[in-house]
Structure formats: C-alpha cells, structure tokens
Motif scaffolding. Structure first.
Motif, PDB file in Angstrom:
ATOM      1  N   ARG A 448       0.640  -1.797   0.390  1.00 36.93           N
ATOM      2  CA  ARG A 448       0.162  -0.428   0.320  1.00 36.93           C
ATOM      3  C   ARG A 448       0.651   1.224   0.590  1.00 36.93           C
ATOM      4  N   LEU A 449       1.950   1.343   0.809  1.00 39.12           N
ATOM      5  CA  LEU A 449       2.607   2.316   0.538  1.00 39.12           C
ATOM      6  C   LEU A 449       3.608   2.682  -0.950  1.00 39.12           C
ATOM      7  N   ALA A 450       3.926   1.228  -1.639  1.00 41.68           N
ATOM      8  CA  ALA A 450       4.167   1.030  -2.691  1.00 41.68           C
ATOM      9  C   ALA A 450       3.148   1.830  -3.640  1.00 41.68           C
ATOM     10  N   GLN A 451       2.102   1.278  -3.133  1.00 39.30           N
ATOM     11  CA  GLN A 451       0.902   1.934  -4.313  1.00 39.30           C
ATOM     12  C   GLN A 451       0.719   3.502  -4.210  1.00 39.30           C
ATOM     13  N   VAL A 452       0.882   3.590  -2.908  1.00 37.18           N
ATOM     14  CA  VAL A 452       0.641   5.339  -2.806  1.00 37.18           C
ATOM     15  C   VAL A 452       2.296   6.236  -3.868  1.00 37.18           C
ATOM     16  N   ILE A 453       2.840   5.758  -3.250  1.00 36.37           N
ATOM     17  CA  ILE A 453       3.939   6.304  -4.169  1.00 36.37           C
ATOM     18  C   ILE A 453       3.753   6.744  -5.743  1.00 36.37           C
ATOM     19  N   ALA A 454       3.690   5.629  -6.377  1.00 40.11           N
ATOM     20  CA  ALA A 454       3.235   4.960  -7.842  1.00 40.11           C
ATOM     21  C   ALA A 454       2.670   5.781  -8.057  1.00 40.11           C
ATOM     22  N   ASN A 455       0.815   6.455  -7.395  1.00 38.86           N
ATOM     23  CA  ASN A 455       0.143   6.319  -7.903  1.00 38.86           C
ATOM     24  C   ASN A 455       1.081   8.421  -8.397  1.00 38.86           C
ATOM     25  N   LEU A 456       1.493   8.675  -6.814  1.00 38.11           N
ATOM     26  CA  LEU A 456       1.727  10.113  -7.234  1.00 38.11           C
ATOM     27  C   LEU A 456       2.930  10.521  -8.583  1.00 38.11           C
ATOM     28  N   LEU A 457       3.576   9.601  -8.061  1.00 38.29           N
ATOM     29  CA  LEU A 457       5.096   9.374  -9.344  1.00 38.29           C
ATOM     30  C   LEU A 457       4.328   9.845 -10.801  1.00 38.29           C
TER      31      LEU A 457
END
Length: 724
Positions: A448-457
């Motif tokens: 889920r942390l990766a999901q947030v960062i991936a969305n912002l990137l």
C-alpha cells in the motif's frame, strides 16, 4: 369546457422537397469536403510515418559510424598511453580498417577511421588504414574535421559536406579529440561518411509510385536527389525548382503538402522535415498520383449519393411531417459514471481496434506494434479496475492493511522501475533522495505504501511536460519508541494546480479541472485512495502547487522500525528473483517435467499451454477440483507441480488443495501447489497459503512470473529443501 386545439401548419410538399434536395446537395458537398480532409490527413500521416522511418534508417547508419569512431578513439588513446610506437599505431589502424572491410562496414565509411597524432615521441603524424599519406605542405591542422573537433571541445563534431582529397566524393566527417586522463589533447580521431551513399538511398525512397526523396545537409547542400545534376548544389540556388521554400524550411523546420513544378515540368506535392542533426529530409510525389484516392473517393461518394437520393428525400419528408418525440434524460450522469465510461471504453476501444488492425496486418512488425498497444491498454484497464475495487472496499470499510517487514529502498526501487520507462519516453529528469537515518527495514504494509508513491509518481509523469523534472524524497521526520514517522515528497515541474482546486483533488471521483480528464485521462480515484491509505497509516497528505510552476505532493506515515535479526533477511522467492536472471529464450528448459493444471475456463488453459509450449513442459488439464484430485491420486509421482484455479464448479481450489495435502501419500505433502487466480487481494493470497498452497500467481497471468515460480520451486525440490 372547450379546449383549444392548436392549428397545425402544413407546408406545401414542394417546399419540403426543395428543402430536402438542397439539404442533400449540401450534405454531399460537406461530406466530400470533410471526407477529403480526412483522406488528406491520412495521407499526411502516412508520409510523416515514412519520413520517420527514413530518418531512423539515416540515424542508424550514422550511429554505427559514430560508434566505430568512439571505439577507435578510445583504442588509440590506450595505445598511446601504453607507450606504443608509431609503427604499432599504424599497424593497428590498418588492422581495424581491414576488419571493417571484411565485415562489410565500409560501404558508408570507405576510408575507415583515421587520426592525427600530435603528442607522441615520434609525432606528429597521420594515421589511416588505406596507406594514404598527405603530400608535402598538406595542412592537416587546416582540415575541416580537425578544426571542428577542436571547436567541439571533447564532444563529437560533424563537418559540413566537402570533397574528399582521396576519393573525390562528397563526404562529411565525424571527429573528436583524443585526450589523456588530464584532459590534455593527444590528437584527433575522425571517420569519413559517404553522404552520397545515404543520399542515393533517400533519392530512391518513395511512398507513392513515381515519387522520390531529397536529402539536404545542414549547410543546405543537396546530397541526395533523383536528378544527379542537383547533387552538390545549394538549396537556395535559383536553378533548383524548390529553392523558393528555403526560407520557410529554415523558419519552421517542416513543410507539409507544398506544391510546385519539378525539373520535369510535373506538378508535385512535397513534404520536408528537419532531422535531429539539422539535415533536411524531403519526400516528393506527383500531385495526380498523390490525390488519386481523393478523386476516387469523390466519384464513389457522388454515385452512391445520387443512387440513394430518392430514398433520402422520402425519409426526410416523413421526418419533417412527423412529430419528433424524444424523452429528456431524467438526470445527468454523475461525474463518476461519465469518467468510468471514458476510462473503460478508451482502452477497450484501443484493444478492439488494435485486434482488428493486427488481424489485417501482413508484416510481423505491424502485428508486434498492435500487440504492444493491446498490452498497454490492458494494463491501463487493469489499473482502472483495481482503482474501482479499492474504492469500493474503502467505502464498504473493508480496506485493511497488512503488517510485514520490508526494505524501504527495495520498495522504492520497484516503484520507480514501474514509472521509469514513461519518464524516459518524455525525456524527464528524475532524482531520488533517501535520508540515511531511515532504518533499513520497516514494519508495515509495503504494497500500500508503494501504491501511494506509484500513484504520485504516475501523476507527476502524466502532468509534467517533456524534458521536465521530477524528484522523490524520503526522510525520517521523527522517531520515538521505535515508531518512525516518515515523510515522502514527490515534486514536479508540471502544469500545477490552482489554490481553489487543491482541496478538491483528494475527494473521490474528482480532478482539478474537467478538462484535465479529457486531456490526460484518469479515474479521479487515485489521490482519494492514497489519502485513505495514508490516514490508515497514521499520517496525512497535502499539496503545494502553483499554476504553471509544478506541484509538490507530501505525505507522512507511521511505521515501526525493523528488528536487527531480520534486517538482512528476505523471502526465498524474493532472494531467488533477485539473483536469478532468466533468459528470454525458454526453448526446452522444462523438458521432462509435467504439471497438473486445474482451471474450468478453456481459454485460460489454452493460454497457459501456449505460453509454456516452447519450454516442452507436459501439461495435464483438469476442469474442476474433483477431477484434479482424481488425476493426482491416480498417479501422484507423475506431477512435478500443480497450478490450481480457485473458483471452479463442483469443488473450488481451496478445498482441492486441502484434500491433496491430506492424502496419505508422501508426494502429496511436498508437491508444489501454486494458486493461479483472479482473486488478488491480500486476504485471498493468505487464504491460499492457509489451504496448503505454496504461492500465488494473479490473473492476468504474468508469463515471467510463471517461469520464475517454476524455476524456484523445482530448484529447491531438487536441492532437497522444504517447500516455501
């Protein structure tokens, strides 16, 4: 009570007929106009594609020559610094030229690479592989390639076309300085390019029968033309029929559908574009042949229009005489439904369209292109579906976080890799800064942390123009009782967000502007999902932005630091995947192995069988859990692995796995069972493991993941290890 009936005004039939005829005439005229525009645009796109193809061919040939020069310059530098004498250098130059001639690499570079060595005990002297030596008084330091290399100051230099002193051909030269470790110049390396060789290929290029190509160097010298007399002349020479376009070509860099008479007196249509090395490439075609499709289309349109005129007039008269009834929509579609319709239909349109194009394509490259576009659209559609599912779970209060120990740097690297190719496509600069005080391992929901960062990137890449800049920063904001407050920031130089719109973007189904959806796409769910995830992790998310100057999205989360004992550990599959580099060629790698594939959908079984066919893996198929148990029980030692679907009739995959593990057969306890299912949520994966399965592969199936699983579990079985 009398009700007044409104009087119906009936127009005379001849007026309706005249109006219909006029409307039909206008329809034919406008249809021809717009269809002509569509056909013309299609022709322009075809020519643009041909120009890009020819440009790629030119760049490929020039790049090969530049590569030879770079290798040659580095080799000469090494020999000089090693102390080799002049005879050794001359011998090396002769050898490399001979090797290139054997490998047929000298059609474009007839003289091979050569150089002028200045800093040498026996120097200065000229190196070349054809045995040519300059006559007395030949000023090498005055040659264009020598001066260009010095002016380039270490970079690759390109001269304007000139006449070669050896062959008499029109050539240009790439050159660069050879320097030692301190940057002191040892000499200059160069390689000649037969511009005429490239020009001949361009001149014979055509996108329509009877056409030809034109190639112009950066100093406007014509180096390729069907009329050999024009080769070597300047574009702005009045003798040349296209000299009048020089100013426009220099000003705009591109010319589309220009018309003039060529040296034969034919009316031609020409297209020009400026290449990356400042050359100009043109494609010309006889005007009559170029517009032949338009003429044929006009004739067909007119014939069909006239044939259907009487029917159209009758239909229009009936429509005019009847009352046009329509029901107004009871309500407007919500922004969510409109957005979802667009986001789902767009990739579906791409998929169906590319399938049609792929079927009609006759060459492999075109089919591969269609497959790539289908894959991109499928990935986008899968992302939309995942967003919808995540949002539905959030609204149903069923969104849960897992707690696992993970390495932050590894998660960030994987996340960056997902967006890296899109950044490269847009030539964006990207940087990552990670605070060294952040613990190496953390405990929390890494996915889920990766999901947030991936969305912002992903948003940063989407809304940042070409050649923009994006950065990802991670720092330790606070640490107390082994609870770390981490702060992540994603900065970009994109379009920015106005202050009044910044509050809306974290709401469900919202984007900053309605035009944003039309231009950039998106469901409007990503930031809302990210906000929910961040808040569940004990943090918050906010944005700082200014229109036209970019945005900075920042969020914080709280996670526990990892334990010292587990800092250097990783799961067996992660470790294997990090160490194992699989070859793209799987021909025969699983020969002699057999698996049992349980899936009730025939197309799913066909896909797995087709993907693994080159590996010569034997596959037995079962259509449900009951059949899978029967086949395994009949011959357990026969199977090296089981791929198990979850949702099947008669008996699902969970129950089938549990019953296989419960069999009083030694092989039933150890045979790897891999779930292959569309159930991809974390709780679904955990349920598979609880049922006795070893691992999980989500659908749509990732072929590389299948190969990795097969390799991993067979390797540990052959090594005598326990199942993971």
């Amino acid at each position: 009570m009398l009700v007044k009936i409104p009087k119906i005004i009936k127009r005379p039939l001849y007026l309706q007929t005249l109006f219909t005829i006029f409307a039909f005439f206008m329809m034919v005229v406008l249809s021809f106009h717009f269809t002509n525009k569509i056909v013309s645009n299609n022709l322009v796109r075809n020519v643009d594609s041909m120009l890009e193809y020819v440009e790629s061919q030119i760049n490929c040939e020039l790049f090969e020559s530049c590569t030879i020069l770079d290798y040659y310059a580095q080799s000469i530098k090494t020999l000089i610094l090693r102390g080799d004498d002049m005879a050794s250098l001359i011998s090396y130059n002769r050898d490399i030229t001979g090797n290139l001639r054997i490998n047929e690499n000298l059609s474009l570079c007839p003289n091979g690479p050569y150089g002028y060595i200045e800093k040498h005990e026996e120097g200065p002297f000229l190196l070349n592989g054809v045995g040519w030596q300059p006559p007395g008084g030949f000023p090498i330091t005055e040659r264009p390639w020598y001066k260009a290399a010095l002016a380039a100051n270490g970079s690759l230099a390109e001269t304007a076309p000139y006449t070669d002193a050896i062959t008499g051909e029109i050539i240009l030269t790439y050159s660069r300085c050879i320097t030692d470790k301190d940057g002191s110049r040892l000499g200059v390396a160069a390689i000649d390019i037969r511009v005429g060789h490239i020009g001949e290929k361009v001149a014979n290029t055509t996108f329509i029968k009877g056409g030809y190509g034109v190639l112009i160097s950066q100093d406007l010298t014509i180096v390729g033309h069907m009329n050999k007399d024009f080769v070597g002349m300047k574009l702005d020479d009045p003798v040349i029929n296209i000299s009048y376009i020089t100013d426009e070509l220099l000003r705009t860099g591109k010319i589309t559908e220009a018309k003039w008479f060529n040296w034969k007196g034919e009316m031609v249509v020409g297209f020009f574009k400026t290449l990356s090395n400042n050359w100009r490439l043109g494609l010309l075609s006889p005007r009559k042949l170029y517009y032949q499709e338009v003429y044929e289309m006009a004739l067909i349109l007119s014939v069909l229009g006239i044939a259907s005129a009487s029917i159209l007039i009758i239909v229009l008269i009936r429509i005019d005489s009847a009352k046009n009834k329509s029901d107004m929509e009871s309500r407007h579609k919500s922004a969510f439904l409109a957005n979802m319709s667009h986001e789902i239909r767009t990739p579906m349109n791409a998929i169906t369209g590319m399938i049609t194009l792929g079927k009609a394509a006759s060459d492999i490259e075109r089919k591969d292109y269609c497959f790539e576009k289908i894959q991109d659209a499928s990935s986008h559609l899968l992302g939309v579906i995942n967003d919808i599912l995540d949002m539905s779970k959030i609204e149903a209060n069923k969104f849960e976080l897992a707690s696992v120990e993970f390495e932050l740097k590894k998660i960030l690297q994987q996340t960056v890799n997902v967006n890296n190719f899109r950044m490269e496509e847009k030539y964006q600069k990207f940087s990552v800064n990670i605070d060294s005080s952040i613990p190496r391992t953390l405990t929390g929901d890494d996915q889920r942390l990766a999901q947030v960062i991936a969305n912002l990137l992903g948003n940063a890449v989407k809304f940042t123009p070409d050649y923009g800049s994006i950065s990802l920063d991670a720092r330790l904001a606070q640490k107390e009782n082994n609870i770390c407050t981490l702060q992540f920031s994603v900065s970009d130089t994109g379009i920015g967000i106005s202050p009044e719109k910044q509050a809306k973007i974290f709401q469900s189904f919202e984007q900053a502007e309605s035009s944003t959806t039309r231009k950039y796409g998106g469901t409007g769910l990503g930031l809302a999902i990210s906000k929910s995830i961040v808040e569940m992790m004990g943090g918050k998310i906010w944005v700082q932005s200014e229109l036209g100057k970019g945005s900075v999205f920042t969020f914080t989360v709280q996670m526990a630091g990892g334990t010292e004992e587990k800092r250097n550990e990783c799961s067996g599959e992660d470790k294997y995947q990090a160490e194992q580099t699989q070859s793209a060629n799987i021909e025969g790698i699983f020969e002699g192995k057999r698996i049992l594939l349980a899936d009730d959908v025939e197309i799913n079984r066909e896909i797995v069988q087709a993907l693994l066919e080159p590996a010569k893996l034997k596959i037995d198929c079962a259509e449900n859990g009951v059949q899978a148990i029967q086949m395994f029980a009949a011959s357990p030692e026969k199977y090296d692995m089981i791929f198990m679907d979850i949702q099947m009739p008669e008996m699902d995959g969970y129950e089938a796995a549990r019953r296989i593990r419960a069999m009083n057969i030694p092989h039933a306890k150890t045979v790897p069972i891999i779930a292959m299912t569309a159930n991809v949520f974390r709780e679904d994966i955990e349920k598979c493991l609880e049922a006795g399965m070893n691992s999980h592969i989500g659908k749509p199936v990732d072929f590389q993941e299948v190969i990795t699983k097969l390799h991993y579990y067979w390797n540990i079985r052959e090594a005598g290890s326990k199942t993971a």
